[in-house]
Scaffold this active site. Structure first.
Site, PDB file in Angstrom:
ATOM      1  CE  LYS A 256      45.812  21.298  42.304  1.00 50.34           C
ATOM      2  NZ  LYS A 256      45.696  22.262  41.183  1.00 50.34           N
TER       3      LYS A 256
ATOM      4  CE  LYS B  45      30.749  31.590  42.482  1.00 52.84           C
ATOM      5  NZ  LYS B  45      30.307  31.330  41.080  1.00 52.84           N
TER       6      LYS B  45
ATOM      7  CG  ASP C  51      47.583  25.280  43.205  1.00 54.33           C
ATOM      8  OD1 ASP C  51      48.707  24.774  43.198  1.00 54.33           O
ATOM      9  OD2 ASP C  51      47.005  25.626  42.159  1.00 54.33           O
TER      10      ASP C  51
END
Ligand code: IMP
Ligand code: MG
Length: 174
Positions: free
Chosen positions: A129, A43, A101
């Site tokens: 990240k 989402k 990530d």
């Protein structure tokens, strides 16, 4: 107790300026190529995709894909829970992610979507990240690199907390 926002990293003004900049770059890169298929990853990417898609000034269509990490499994295992509706063969595709990530999700998506023979496939993430990324995966358009902290807002959540905040902030997980 719900988590608390520890620090605001990006205000709504800063976010908007960055999305404008990204949209300009992407528009310039695809201007002569014909229609661009934007594939938002649910989402988390829904707000970024809504803003980015409206700032592009090239032909584009919007698609969504849903993925989930296998719970309890070794990290890096990703499965599809909702596929795109369109046939992307021969199309220029841009995967739009909220955040990279470890890179596992993007790696899985690139692998899966590339096998459908699009004309080209690139990736865009609002946040990256960089220190946490362990897979060797190309991110062609990045909004901001950030440290290895959990962030919420602008589509990103912590167990659904914070997803619709207009800014991006770090949290103190309880
Ligand atoms: P990866 O597969 O490890 O790169 O993880 C990517 C997905 O994990 C993202 O699309 C997000 O849904 C989620 N995620 C990773 N870090 C964060 C964060 O700091 N806040 C919210 N969601 C995150
Ligand atoms: Mg995501």
């Amino acid at each position: 107790m719900p988590p608390e926002i520890r620090k605001i990293l990006f205000t709504d003004d800063v976010i908007e300026a960055k999305v404008t900049e990204l949209a300009q770059r992407i528009s310039d890169d695809y201007r002569d190529k014909g229609e661009l298929v934007l594939i938002g990853v649910l989402k988390g990417a829904f707000i970024f995709l809504a803003d980015l898609s409206r700032k592009l000034d090239i032909d584009r269509v919007v698609e969504f894909i849903g993925v989930s990490s296998y719970e309890g499994a070794t990290s890096g295992a990703v499965r599809m829970i909702m596929d795109v509706r369109a046939d992307i063969a021969g199309k220029h595709v841009l995967i739009v992610e909220d955040i990279i990530d470890t890179g596992s999700t993007l790696k899985y998506l690139l692998h899966t979507l590339s096998s459908r023979e699009p004309a080209s496939i690139r990736t865009c993430a609002f946040l990256h990240k960089t220190e946490a990324t362990v897979t060797d995966v190309p991110v062609d358009y990045v909004g901001f690199p950030i440290g290895d902290e959990w962030v919420v807002g602008y589509g990103l959540d912590y167990d659904e907390f914070g997803r619709t905040l207009p800014y991006i902030g770090t949290i103190d997980p309880q």
